[in-house]
Design an enzyme around this catalytic site. Structure first.
Site, PDB file in Angstrom:
ATOM      1  N   SER A  26       0.800  -1.225   0.000  1.00  0.00           N
ATOM      2  CA  SER A  26       0.000   0.000   0.000  1.00  0.00           C
ATOM      3  C   SER A  26       0.833   1.275   0.000  1.00  0.00           C
ATOM      4  O   SER A  26       0.323   2.348  -0.302  1.00  0.00           O
ATOM      5  CB  SER A  26      -0.946   0.017   1.206  1.00  0.00           C
TER       6      SER A  26
ATOM      7  N   LYS B 159       0.877   4.499   6.950  1.00  0.00           N
ATOM      8  CA  LYS B 159       0.418   5.312   5.822  1.00  0.00           C
ATOM      9  C   LYS B 159       1.057   6.701   5.924  1.00  0.00           C
ATOM     10  O   LYS B 159       1.731   7.034   6.889  1.00  0.00           O
ATOM     11  CB  LYS B 159      -1.109   5.463   5.832  1.00  0.00           C
TER      12      LYS B 159
END
Length: 241
Positions: free
Chosen positions: A36, A97
């Site tokens: 990701s 993230k």
């Protein structure tokens, strides 16, 4: 013999307590299991996170004991930081993230472009290449994006599904909005039912440095005869942008 056993046990306990102290208050290693954050972070990367950067909460401790809902010595993160946090869905799973939205911000995707507070961010096309997504390689466009505070990084957008338009996300107070650099292969704050807005209590630490990286498609740490191909030597001791 008994004295030797006791002395060894004391040494092991002392070493464990020191390691626990360092892990809780200073540095914690993390492993990257998903794509990701490609290509900033690759599957098989191992990195150190500083626990003291944003202060401490219950999630600074192993197993996140429910001892307090406050954060002490809090220092606000900066837009663009790569951060490990506990997902709001279960307050247990670690995600990593990039911080995109701060409290009070308006975040939206329009025509495949990230907008912050009603303004499209600056971005420059860098290349067209493949990016990993769930074991599949997807042709994507890479852009160098520049956030309002000047932070830059590479973000990948799939040719087929380049981050469709979204509603406006209005970030509540004491909450943060995160996105993966691999935009179309990231479960992040855009998915309000599973991740959504992340409370400052859930911040674990800031990703600072890669200390090891191994391409697991080629080999693992036990297949030493493949190390010359599987170990990504160019990513060892590399600072994370």
């Amino acid at each position: 013999m008994k004295k030797i056993i006791i002395d060894n046990a004391k040494t092991l306990i002392f070493a464990f307590l020191i390691a626990l102290f360092i892990r809780t208050f200073f540095f914690q290693p993390f492993y990257i299991p998903s794509s990701s954050m490609e290509e900033s972070l690759l599957v098989g990367d191992r990195l150190f996170v500083t626990k003291f950067t944003y202060g401490y909460s219950k999630h600074s401790l192993p197993f996140s004991p429910n001892i307090s809902d406050k954060r002490i010595l809090f220092s606000s993160p900066e837009r663009g930081d790569v951060i490990v946090f506990k997902t709001p869905e279960d307050n247990d799973t670690d995600y990593i993230k990039r911080l995109i939205g701060l409290p009070g911000d308006k975040i939206q995707m329009l025509n495949g472009v990230l907008n912050i507070n009603n303004k499209p961010i600056k971005r420059e096309f860098i290349k067209n290449d493949f990016v990993l997504c769930g074991g599949t390689k997807i042709k994507s466009n890479f852009y160098q994006e520049t956030l309002p505070n000047g932070k830059t990084y590479l973000a990948a957008y799939s040719e087929k599904n380049s981050s469709k338009d979204t509603d406006v996300y209005l970030i509540p107070q004491n909450k943060f909005f995160f996105m993966g650099d691999n935009r179309d292969c990231s479960q992040d704050s855009r998915y309000l039912s599973s991740v959504g807005y992340v409370d400052k209590i859930n911040l674990v630490g800031k990703a600072q440095i890669l200390f090891f990286s191994n391409n697991e498609e080629i080999g693992n740490l036990f297949t030493f005869w493949k190390w010359h191909k599987s170990i990504r030597f160019n990513r060892i001791l590399k600072f994370i942008k």
